[in-house]
Scaffold this motif. Structure first.
Motif, PDB file in Angstrom:
ATOM      1  N   VAL A 117      58.904 -58.066 -18.010  1.00  8.71           N
ATOM      2  CA  VAL A 117      58.726 -57.942 -16.570  1.00  8.71           C
ATOM      3  C   VAL A 117      59.505 -59.068 -15.899  1.00  8.71           C
ATOM      4  CG1 VAL A 117      57.059 -57.997 -14.683  1.00  8.71           C
ATOM      5  CG2 VAL A 117      56.423 -56.961 -16.869  1.00  8.71           C
ATOM      6  N   ALA A 118      60.188 -58.727 -14.831  1.00 10.03           N
ATOM      7  CA  ALA A 118      60.889 -59.733 -14.049  1.00 10.03           C
ATOM      8  C   ALA A 118      60.341 -59.735 -12.630  1.00 10.03           C
ATOM      9  CB  ALA A 118      62.382 -59.417 -14.007  1.00 10.03           C
ATOM     10  N   ILE A 119      60.083 -60.937 -12.122  1.00 10.61           N
ATOM     11  CA  ILE A 119      59.603 -61.039 -10.748  1.00 10.61           C
ATOM     12  C   ILE A 119      60.528 -61.953  -9.964  1.00 10.61           C
ATOM     13  CG2 ILE A 119      57.697 -61.789  -9.277  1.00 10.61           C
ATOM     14  CD1 ILE A 119      55.833 -60.965 -11.529  1.00 10.61           C
ATOM     15  N   ASN A 120      61.073 -61.427  -8.902  1.00  9.51           N
ATOM     16  CA  ASN A 120      62.005 -62.185  -8.073  1.00  9.51           C
ATOM     17  C   ASN A 120      61.328 -62.566  -6.766  1.00  9.51           C
ATOM     18  OD1 ASN A 120      64.573 -61.785  -9.690  1.00  9.51           O
ATOM     19  ND2 ASN A 120      63.917 -59.654  -9.392  1.00  9.51           N
ATOM     20  N   LEU A 121      61.356 -63.846  -6.453  1.00 11.53           N
ATOM     21  CA  LEU A 121      60.763 -64.293  -5.194  1.00 11.53           C
ATOM     22  C   LEU A 121      61.862 -64.388  -4.146  1.00 11.53           C
ATOM     23  CD1 LEU A 121      58.332 -67.036  -6.553  1.00 11.53           C
ATOM     24  CD2 LEU A 121      57.970 -64.571  -6.325  1.00 11.53           C
ATOM     25  N   VAL A 122      61.647 -63.688  -3.054  1.00 10.08           N
ATOM     26  CA  VAL A 122      62.670 -63.581  -2.011  1.00 10.08           C
ATOM     27  C   VAL A 122      62.119 -64.239  -0.756  1.00 10.08           C
ATOM     28  CG1 VAL A 122      63.819 -61.907  -0.518  1.00 10.08           C
ATOM     29  CG2 VAL A 122      63.637 -61.470  -2.969  1.00 10.08           C
ATOM     30  N   ASP A 123      62.915 -65.118  -0.121  1.00  8.82           N
ATOM     31  CA  ASP A 123      62.361 -65.819   1.041  1.00  8.82           C
ATOM     32  C   ASP A 123      63.275 -65.795   2.262  1.00  8.82           C
ATOM     33  OD1 ASP A 123      64.269 -67.513   0.130  1.00  8.82           O
ATOM     34  OD2 ASP A 123      63.023 -69.309   0.130  1.00  8.82           O
ATOM     35  N   GLY A 124      63.856 -64.667   2.510  1.00  8.98           N
ATOM     36  CA  GLY A 124      64.662 -64.590   3.723  1.00  8.98           C
ATOM     37  C   GLY A 124      65.781 -63.583   3.552  1.00  8.98           C
ATOM     38  N   PRO A 125      66.522 -63.356   4.642  1.00 11.82           N
ATOM     39  CA  PRO A 125      67.540 -62.301   4.604  1.00 11.82           C
ATOM     40  C   PRO A 125      68.647 -62.568   3.576  1.00 11.82           C
ATOM     41  CG  PRO A 125      67.624 -63.553   6.667  1.00 11.82           C
ATOM     42  CD  PRO A 125      66.387 -63.972   5.957  1.00 11.82           C
ATOM     43  N   ARG A 126      68.991 -63.854   3.381  1.00  8.03           N
ATOM     44  CA  ARG A 126      70.086 -64.121   2.438  1.00  8.03           C
ATOM     45  C   ARG A 126      69.681 -63.797   1.010  1.00  8.03           C
ATOM     46  NH1 ARG A 126      72.187 -69.897   3.262  1.00  8.03           N
ATOM     47  NH2 ARG A 126      73.391 -69.498   1.381  1.00  8.03           N
ATOM     48  N   SER A 127      68.482 -64.239   0.642  1.00  4.44           N
ATOM     49  CA  SER A 127      68.081 -63.944  -0.734  1.00  4.44           C
ATOM     50  C   SER A 127      67.775 -62.456  -0.899  1.00  4.44           C
ATOM     51  CB  SER A 127      66.923 -64.834  -1.191  1.00  4.44           C
ATOM     52  OG  SER A 127      65.844 -64.769  -0.319  1.00  4.44           O
ATOM     53  N   MET A 128      67.371 -61.815   0.205  1.00  7.08           N
ATOM     54  CA  MET A 128      67.161 -60.365   0.157  1.00  7.08           C
ATOM     55  C   MET A 128      68.484 -59.660  -0.133  1.00  7.08           C
ATOM     56  SD  MET A 128      64.653 -58.396   0.286  1.00  7.08           S
ATOM     57  CE  MET A 128      64.570 -56.651   0.048  1.00  7.08           C
ATOM     58  N   GLN A 129      69.541 -60.182   0.479  1.00  6.32           N
ATOM     59  CA  GLN A 129      70.871 -59.611   0.258  1.00  6.32           C
ATOM     60  C   GLN A 129      71.297 -59.778  -1.202  1.00  6.32           C
ATOM     61  OE1 GLN A 129      73.767 -61.446   2.783  1.00  6.32           O
ATOM     62  NE2 GLN A 129      73.708 -59.760   4.260  1.00  6.32           N
ATOM     63  N   VAL A 130      71.030 -60.952  -1.711  1.00  4.32           N
ATOM     64  CA  VAL A 130      71.367 -61.227  -3.117  1.00  4.32           C
ATOM     65  C   VAL A 130      70.627 -60.248  -4.014  1.00  4.32           C
ATOM     66  CG1 VAL A 130      71.126 -62.921  -4.987  1.00  4.32           C
ATOM     67  CG2 VAL A 130      71.908 -63.661  -2.732  1.00  4.32           C
ATOM     68  N   LEU A 131      69.361 -60.053  -3.705  1.00  5.39           N
ATOM     69  CA  LEU A 131      68.547 -59.140  -4.507  1.00  5.39           C
ATOM     70  C   LEU A 131      69.111 -57.714  -4.459  1.00  5.39           C
ATOM     71  CD1 LEU A 131      65.550 -59.147  -5.940  1.00  5.39           C
ATOM     72  CD2 LEU A 131      65.048 -57.670  -3.994  1.00  5.39           C
ATOM     73  N   GLN A 132      69.461 -57.297  -3.253  1.00  3.74           N
ATOM     74  CA  GLN A 132      69.984 -55.925  -3.107  1.00  3.74           C
ATOM     75  C   GLN A 132      71.320 -55.771  -3.834  1.00  3.74           C
ATOM     76  OE1 GLN A 132      69.738 -55.775   1.135  1.00  3.74           O
ATOM     77  NE2 GLN A 132      67.729 -54.764   1.115  1.00  3.74           N
ATOM     78  N   PHE A 133      72.093 -56.821  -3.822  1.00  3.80           N
ATOM     79  CA  PHE A 133      73.364 -56.788  -4.542  1.00  3.80           C
ATOM     80  C   PHE A 133      73.120 -56.602  -6.042  1.00  3.80           C
ATOM     81  CE2 PHE A 133      77.130 -58.358  -6.588  1.00  3.80           C
ATOM     82  CZ  PHE A 133      78.160 -57.970  -5.750  1.00  3.80           C
ATOM     83  N   ILE A 134      72.164 -57.351  -6.542  1.00  2.00           N
ATOM     84  CA  ILE A 134      71.832 -57.265  -7.973  1.00  2.00           C
ATOM     85  C   ILE A 134      71.313 -55.868  -8.314  1.00  2.00           C
ATOM     86  CG2 ILE A 134      70.214 -58.106  -9.736  1.00  2.00           C
ATOM     87  CD1 ILE A 134      70.498 -60.907  -8.416  1.00  2.00           C
ATOM     88  N   GLU A 135      70.472 -55.354  -7.439  1.00  2.00           N
ATOM     89  CA  GLU A 135      69.909 -54.023  -7.670  1.00  2.00           C
ATOM     90  C   GLU A 135      71.018 -52.964  -7.706  1.00  2.00           C
ATOM     91  OE1 GLU A 135      67.392 -52.491  -4.503  1.00  2.00           O
ATOM     92  OE2 GLU A 135      66.083 -51.559  -5.995  1.00  2.00           O
ATOM     93  N   ALA A 136      71.940 -53.061  -6.759  1.00  2.00           N
ATOM     94  CA  ALA A 136      73.031 -52.088  -6.692  1.00  2.00           C
ATOM     95  C   ALA A 136      73.960 -52.246  -7.898  1.00  2.00           C
ATOM     96  CB  ALA A 136      73.803 -52.270  -5.394  1.00  2.00           C
TER      97      ALA A 136
END
Ligand code: ADP
Length: 445
Positions: free
Chosen positions: A408-427
């Protein structure tokens, strides 16, 4: 997220700059990797073999018995719990043990059995009636030399007449004396010193020469030149072998300079995948909020073992302190520790004495802990420009296709920039990362 600014700047984990002192050397990475490894790394690729002389046959074996080792050596191999040769050993060992001796360059990732292979070749070629060093192994650092020496001593458990000596800092030889050990394992500087200045052994009498961790060697200032100087003093008849975990151009140039007419073995790295991994993210407002999320899921983290990755040493220390203060048992692996302390922490974690290990991105690069069931990205991995570092993400979270092993992986996101990073990784990986409410722990499984 403007409201979160009071205590800490949100997204400070994305700031990018990592303190200089936090960088760890190639040698340290390699050492930590060795320490953390419990057994062989699985690899399903075929071994690639290149050789100049296609007429000289190349054998491979499926058992250690087929190698016609001395019985006491075979006993040593079995006592180490080795049942059958690893993939690289299947081909490397018969090639290294055949007469006339063949030279070899072998490359495969850490944990695939290179050390065990050349140590066995070294011991097998040791002639205890020759009371002078005739088998020499170069390692990039003190610690790596000791690691190799310990493998050799274990494998030679039933060969009491074989004498092994370390040529590393702190080892002193009285002036004018001659070594009567059979095997020397050491760093280039010390070996050069002993062979040329102190002359306590004769480099022209060396029959087997091993250069381990060639990639680390050339990354270490001065080692490449010293290795070449040693090499120049060896006799032409000496069997030479070079091992490396990576295979880039620099390493190959160096390898081909040192090793004449080699058999080249190459085992490609096993691909990691996210197939068995459940990925989640939790939306947080600040560093403190991230901490609360982790606190909430602490119970879940400690069902198995977990690693928490932070971008900077400062955050990692803060998190470890805060968690400890609240009574959570955590260990901190950080760049300011001495190498012995790091090894100690990794060993304790590996043995399960600690269930949660907090570390920085830099420290953990290249370290796989197979038994880790949960990975928390306190900060998402980013490069110097703050962009998503997909490779590090995969390395941290992915598994090499161990059947049935999930995580299991849990990513902690704390704002629009890290959200963008997360979405990039997901894509990038085309695998869903699902939102999770850290208050509702039941969702994690
Ligand atoms: P490398 O030098 O490529 O990093 P090692 O020789 O250190 O790999 O081997 C990695 C791990 O696997 C070590 O813990 C070692 O004891 C173990 N190992 C090596 N060869 C075998 C084998 N044939 N069978 C089982 N375990 C092995």
């Amino acid at each position: 997220p403007a409201a979160a600014a009071a205590a800490t700047t949100p997204e400070e984990g994305l700031a990018g700059s990592v303190e200089e002192s936090e960088k760890i050397s190639a040698a340290e990475k390699s050492l930590l990797q060795k320490v953390i490894r419990k057994g062989l790394v699985e690899n399903h690729h075929d071994l690639e073999v290149q050789r100049k002389d296609p007429n000289s046959p190349l054998y491979s074996v499926k058992t250690f018995e087929a190698l016609n080792l001395r019985p006491e050596l075979l006993k040593g191999v079995h006592a180490m719990g080795f049942d059958a040769p690893s993939k690289i050993q299947e081909t490397a060992l018969p090639t290294l043990l055949v007469d006339p001796p063949q030279n070899m360059i072998a490359q495969s990732q850490s944990g695939t059995g290179k050390t065990a292979a050349f140590v066995l070749a070294m011991l097998s070629r040791t002639d205890v009636t020759k009371n002078y060093p005739h088998v020499v192994c170069l390692s990039p650092t003190f610690e790596l030399a000791i690691q190799t020496g310990e493998v050799a001593k274990k494998m030679a458990k039933f060969c009491p007449h074989i004498r092994i000596r370390y040529a590393v800092r702190g080892e002193e030889i009285p002036r004018g004396s001659q070594l009567d050990d059979h095997i020397l394992i050491g760093t280039p500087g010390k070996l050069l010193d002993w062979g040329t200045k102190l002359r306590c052994f004769d480099l022209t009498k060396v029959e087997v020469f091993v250069l381990d961790e060639a990639d680390v060697m050339i990354a270490t200032q001065g080692h490449q030149d010293q290795s070449i100087r040693i090499h120049k003093l060896l006799p032409k008849s000496c069997q030479m072998m070079l091992f490396s975990a990576t295979y880039d151009e620099d390493v190959m140039k160096f390898a081909e300079m040192i090793i004449r007419n080699p058999v080249v073995l190459k085992l490609h790295r096993e691909q990691q995948s996210l197939d068995n991994i459940k990925q989640h993210y939790v939306v947080c407002k600040s560093k403190e909020d991230k901490y609360r999320s982790i606190s909430n899921i602490y119970g879940v983290l400690t069902i198995g073992q977990a690693m928490i990755f932070c971008h900077t040493r400062k955050t990692a220390s803060w998190l470890a302190e805060t968690m400890s203060r609240e009574g959570h048992a955590v260990a901190l692996l950080s760049g300011e520790l001495e190498i012995d302390q790091r090894i100690n922490i990794i060993n304790r974690f590996r043995e399960g004495k600690e269930k949660v290990l907090i570390t920085t991105n830099v420290m953990a690069r290249g370290i796989d802990v197979e038994q880790v069931t949960m990975v928390v990205n306190f900060d998402l991995p980013v490069d110097q420009n703050g962009r998503a570092d997909c490779e590090t993400y995969l390395h941290r979270i992915g598994r090499t296709g161990r059947f049935g092993k999930s995580g299991v992986a849990i990513n902690l996101v704390d704002g629009p920039r890290s959200m963008q990073v997360l979405q990039f990784i997901e894509a990038h990986f085309k695998r869903p990362i699902l939102r999770l409410d850290a208050e509702d722990v039941d969702e994690i499984e």
